[in-house]
Structure formats: structure tokens, C-alpha cells
Design a protein around this motif. Structure first.
Motif, short mmCIF file in Angstrom:
data_model
loop_
_atom_site.label_atom_id
_atom_site.label_comp_id
_atom_site.label_asym_id
_atom_site.label_seq_id
_atom_site.Cartn_x
_atom_site.Cartn_y
_atom_site.Cartn_z
N GLU A 159 0.83 -1.21 0.00
CA GLU A 159 0.00 0.00 0.00
C GLU A 159 0.87 1.26 0.00
O GLU A 159 0.59 2.23 -0.72
CB GLU A 159 -0.92 0.01 1.22
CG GLU A 159 -1.94 -1.12 1.25
CD GLU A 159 -1.35 -2.46 1.66
OE1 GLU A 159 -1.97 -3.51 1.37
OE2 GLU A 159 -0.23 -2.47 2.26
N ASP A 160 1.94 1.24 0.80
CA ASP A 160 2.82 2.40 0.85
C ASP A 160 3.61 2.56 -0.45
O ASP A 160 3.88 3.67 -0.90
CB ASP A 160 3.78 2.29 2.04
CG ASP A 160 3.06 2.50 3.36
OD1 ASP A 160 1.91 2.96 3.35
OD2 ASP A 160 3.67 2.19 4.41
N LYS A 218 2.55 1.74 -3.42
CA LYS A 218 1.62 2.31 -4.40
C LYS A 218 1.45 3.80 -4.16
O LYS A 218 1.46 4.60 -5.11
CB LYS A 218 0.28 1.60 -4.32
CG LYS A 218 -0.75 2.11 -5.32
CD LYS A 218 -2.05 1.32 -5.21
CE LYS A 218 -3.09 1.83 -6.21
NZ LYS A 218 -4.37 1.09 -6.09
N ARG A 219 1.34 4.19 -2.93
CA ARG A 219 1.15 5.61 -2.62
C ARG A 219 2.38 6.42 -2.99
O ARG A 219 2.28 7.49 -3.60
CB ARG A 219 0.84 5.78 -1.14
CG ARG A 219 0.58 7.23 -0.73
CD ARG A 219 0.09 7.32 0.69
NE ARG A 219 -0.15 8.71 1.07
CZ ARG A 219 -0.60 9.11 2.25
NH1 ARG A 219 -0.87 8.20 3.18
NH2 ARG A 219 -0.78 10.38 2.51
N LEU A 220 3.56 5.92 -2.67
CA LEU A 220 4.79 6.66 -2.95
C LEU A 220 5.01 6.80 -4.45
O LEU A 220 5.35 7.89 -4.94
CB LEU A 220 5.99 5.94 -2.31
CG LEU A 220 7.35 6.58 -2.59
CD1 LEU A 220 7.44 7.96 -1.98
CD2 LEU A 220 8.47 5.68 -2.08
N SER A 270 2.96 6.73 -6.89
CA SER A 270 1.89 7.35 -7.68
C SER A 270 2.05 8.86 -7.77
O SER A 270 1.15 9.55 -8.25
CB SER A 270 0.53 7.02 -7.06
OG SER A 270 0.40 7.60 -5.77
N THR A 272 11.90 10.57 1.71
CA THR A 272 11.06 9.66 2.49
C THR A 272 11.61 9.47 3.89
O THR A 272 12.80 9.73 4.15
CB THR A 272 10.95 8.28 1.80
OG1 THR A 272 12.26 7.78 1.56
CG2 THR A 272 10.20 8.39 0.49
N THR A 294 6.79 10.90 3.90
CA THR A 294 7.64 11.71 3.03
C THR A 294 8.05 13.00 3.73
O THR A 294 7.47 13.39 4.75
CB THR A 294 6.92 12.05 1.71
OG1 THR A 294 5.75 12.84 2.01
CG2 THR A 294 6.51 10.78 0.98
N TYR A 318 2.44 8.55 6.93
CA TYR A 318 1.36 7.77 6.36
C TYR A 318 0.42 7.18 7.42
O TYR A 318 -0.68 6.74 7.10
CB TYR A 318 1.92 6.61 5.53
CG TYR A 318 2.57 7.02 4.23
CD1 TYR A 318 2.44 8.31 3.71
CD2 TYR A 318 3.32 6.10 3.50
CE1 TYR A 318 3.03 8.67 2.51
CE2 TYR A 318 3.92 6.45 2.29
CZ TYR A 318 3.77 7.73 1.81
OH TYR A 318 4.36 8.08 0.61
N ASP A 341 -1.26 11.83 7.55
CA ASP A 341 -2.21 11.81 6.45
C ASP A 341 -2.47 10.35 6.06
O ASP A 341 -1.91 9.85 5.10
CB ASP A 341 -1.68 12.60 5.26
CG ASP A 341 -2.67 12.64 4.10
OD1 ASP A 341 -3.85 12.36 4.32
OD2 ASP A 341 -2.24 12.96 2.97
N GLU A 385 -4.37 7.35 4.45
CA GLU A 385 -5.33 7.18 3.35
C GLU A 385 -6.13 5.91 3.54
O GLU A 385 -5.65 4.94 4.12
CB GLU A 385 -4.57 7.11 2.01
CG GLU A 385 -4.03 8.45 1.58
CD GLU A 385 -3.48 8.42 0.16
OE1 GLU A 385 -3.30 7.31 -0.39
OE2 GLU A 385 -3.22 9.49 -0.39
#
Length: 366
Positions: A287-288, A290-292, A294, A303, A313, A330, A364, A366
Motif C-alpha cells: 500500500e505504501d 503504491k502511494r509513494l 503514484s 522519504t 515523506t 502515512y 495523512d 489514506e
């Protein structure tokens, strides 16, 4: 085969990356141990060395660029790396096949290069750059004089891949700026490239800095194909991870205690720790990841690592006489003050004395 847990892989990789405890190595020793540092932008290697070394100061690297003991050149994965002069001459021949493929597969330029005599382009490009270092903007019209029916940008792109070009100072000197200006590695360093590269020896160095690892990890790091046969011929020991993947490692390499503490660390944009494994679960969750990755335009931010894993980040903003380190976590932080204290050390390194400094941390999720 013995099974390595995710946490043991994490701690072992961080230990080899000089991220569990800061090292007393010099800047050039660390760069060579890491088999180069990702360096698309000028400043990341400075932050990457600061987070890994005990007494690093910007001038420790800037002087090495000026005396030509380290250089910035396109290498692994077809991306710019900071490497020692010796590694530049050793590693550049290893990736030539990768860069040759890049000339023919680049969707932006390949149509303009069809049918071009690459040997002639290489000879003309080398002559122009050995006359004097030139920027891409200076190189394009000179190449267009010889090939007026071709795209100047495509010609310059091909020269960048076909020739070993280093980006010379003042580019990447701390506190200075400027567009990339290129010279051939042989002229800049006054020595020829290696006739060939012992790939097995390079992979041993990769394992010393990133291992244990799979063959797919090695191919992801290098950008090379067909490494299975090379690895099969090496004297290595084998493991499996918790998902059954086969890992290899140096026979005498130490495996870290999985219970070792991992202090907060600030990694620079594009740090190789995050880019050099096919399976990156040893340092980040799916999940992290994918977030980073994107982020817009594939421009990775700095990071943070918390307990050894990607946790968010960071970036520094400057307004007049005030600098703020913005940290986006995150998820909830187990020790906010430990991260803030490391952040204050980062600001003290990055910003000049007399500038008001502050750390802003937000969560933050998600």
C-alpha cells in the motif's frame, strides 16, 4: 533452505546500507560500498550520505566532484548515478547493452533515429565533446549541422546513451546550480574505460550492500537481463523468504539480528534503498509503495523510515529567513519526538546558520 523473515531481511538490508548505525566511512568509501548512489538531481547524494555517515559535511562530497575522484554518469537502470572514478570506468561498459536498447526503444525519439549510422554519430559526438565540454543545448545544433533532416533532440539523446558522458561541475556542487554540461568519461578522468566488466564481481558488491536478494532483485537494480546463469556460477549461499522466493547471499556475509532497533532516518529523493529490489516488501508495504510511486511525473520525494520501514515523506521549504521541514506520515507515529529530533538535525545540515528552523509533522492516513 533456511527461511529469512521479513524483519530479518529488513534489518540486514538496513545494516548493509549503513542505516542502522551511521558509519565512520569517508564519502568516497561509502559511495563505493553502495555501488553508487542514485543522482538524477544534484542534491540527493548529499542527503543520502548525511543520513548514513557520522561526520559528513557537504564539502566532503563537493571536493571529490571537483578533484574528479567521483563523477555523475548514466549507469544502472539507465539513470544518473554518483560513483567513484574507478567505478565509472568499471561499470559503464556493463550497461552499454542496456543503453543501446534505450536508443532503439525510446518512444519519444526512436522514429527520428531509424537508419542512422550509430558509429558515425558516436564518432562525431565524441569529437565535439572532446573539443570542449558542452551542454545538450550546445550539442544539438552542432549535431544538426551533420544531420539536418534529423531531430536535434533525438541526436543528443542518442549521444547521451552511446557515449559515456559525465556531468561536470559546477553541476551538483552544494550551494551552486547550473544545467548539465557533459564531457566524455575518458577525457574527464584521463583514463580509458575497462575493456569489460566482471559482472559476477559487481553482483557480489550488490549483495554486500543490498543482500540477501533474488536474481530478479539484481536485474531490477542493474537493469540487465539474463543474470540467472551468472548467479548460478557464483559461490553463494541460499535462503528463502516467507513467500518461498529463493534468495542468495555472500557465503560469509553477516545476517542482522531482527530485534536490532532502527532509528528514524530521512532518505533523499530516489534513494537506491527504495529502487533496487524487485520485491520491496523488506522496506515498504504494498500500500505504501503504491502511494509513494503514484506521485506526479514520477518525481519521488524524500522519504522517512520509522522502525526500518517507509512511513511517509518529507520536504524542506524556504521563505526568506525561515526554513521548515514538512513531514507527512502515512500513519500514526510511535515516537514523534524521536522523528522531530532527527528532523532538526536534518535542517541544521541543510540550512545555513541564522535561518529560523522548524519541523512540521502531519499524519495523512489514506
Amino acid at each position: 533452505m533456511p527461511v529469512l523473515t521479513q524483519r530479518q531481511l529488513n534489518r540486514t538490508t538496513l545494516q548493509r546500507q549503513l542505516l542502522l548505525r551511521r558509519s565512520g566511512k569517508s564519502a568516497i568509501e561509502a559511495v563505493e560500498h553502495l555501488v553508487g548512489m542514485q543522482a538524477q538531481a544534484p542534491s540527493p547524494p548529499y542527503f543520502g550520505l548525511w543520513t548514513r555517515l557520522t561526520t559528513f559535511q557537504p564539502d566532503d562530497l563537493a571536493q571529490r566532484l571537483l578533484d574528479r575522484s567521483v563523477v555523475r554518469i548514466v549507469l544502472m537502470r539507465g539513470t544518473v548515478h554518483l560513483v567513484s572514478a574507478e567505478d565509472c570506468l568499471l561499470l559503464r561498459p556493463m550497461v552499454q547493452s542496456l543503453l543501446d536498447r534505450g536508443v532503439r526503444s525510446n518512444t519519444q525519439h526512436r522514429s527520428e533515429l531509424v537508419g542512422l549510422d550509430e558509429d558515425e554519430l558516436t564518432a562525431v559526438g565524441r569529437k565535439l565533446l572532446d573539443e570542449q565540454p558542452r551542454s545538450a543545448a550546445q550539442l544539438r545544433p552542432l549535431l544538426a549541422e551533420r544531420w539536418p533532416d534529423r531531430s536535434p533532440a533525438a541526436l543528443a539523446f542518442a549521444v547521451r546513451n552511446l557515449l559515456p558522458l559525465v556531468q561536470i561541475p559546477p553541476r551538483a556542487i552544494w550551494g551552486r546550480s547550473g544545467q548539465p554540461v557533459y564531457a566524455t568519461a575518458e577525457t574527464w578522468l584521463g583514463r580509458p574505460l575497462a575493456d569489460s566488466t566482471p559482472v559476477a564481481e559487481v553482483l557480489r558488491r550488490y549483495l554486500a550492500a543490498f543482500g540477501p536478494a533474488t536474481v530478479a532483485d539484481m536485474q531490477t537494480w542493474s537493469g540487465l537481463r539474463g543474470l540467472k546463469d551468472v548467479v548460478r556460477g557464483m559461490d553463494l549461499r541460499g535462503f528463502r523468504d516467507e513467500d518461498g522466493r529463493e534468495l542468495v547471499d555472500l557465503p560469509d556475509a553477516e545476517l542482522a539480528d531482527p530485534e536490532l532497533p532502527s532509528p528514524p532516518r530521512f532518505l533523499p529523493p530516489f534513494d537506491n534503498l527504495l529502487l533496487s529490489h524487485h520485491d520491496r516488501s523488506r522496506v515498504m508495504s504494498p500500500e505504501d509503495r503504491k502511494r509513494l510511486f503514484s506521485v506526479k511525473n514520477a518525481v519521488l520525494p524524500g522519504t522517512i523510515l520509522v522502525d526500518g520501514f517507509l512511513h511517509g515523506t518529507w520536504q524542506i521549504t524556504r521563505k526568506r529567513d525561515a526554513a521548515t521541514l514538512h513531514i507527512t506520515a502515512y500513519r500514526a507515529l510511535p515516537d514523534v519526538e524521536a522523528l522531530a529530533e532527527e528532523g532538526r538535525r536534518l535542517l541544521a545540515f541543510a540550512e545555513p546558520d541564522g535561518v529560523e528552523q522548524s519541523v512540521n509533522i502531519v499524519v495523512d492516513a489514506e
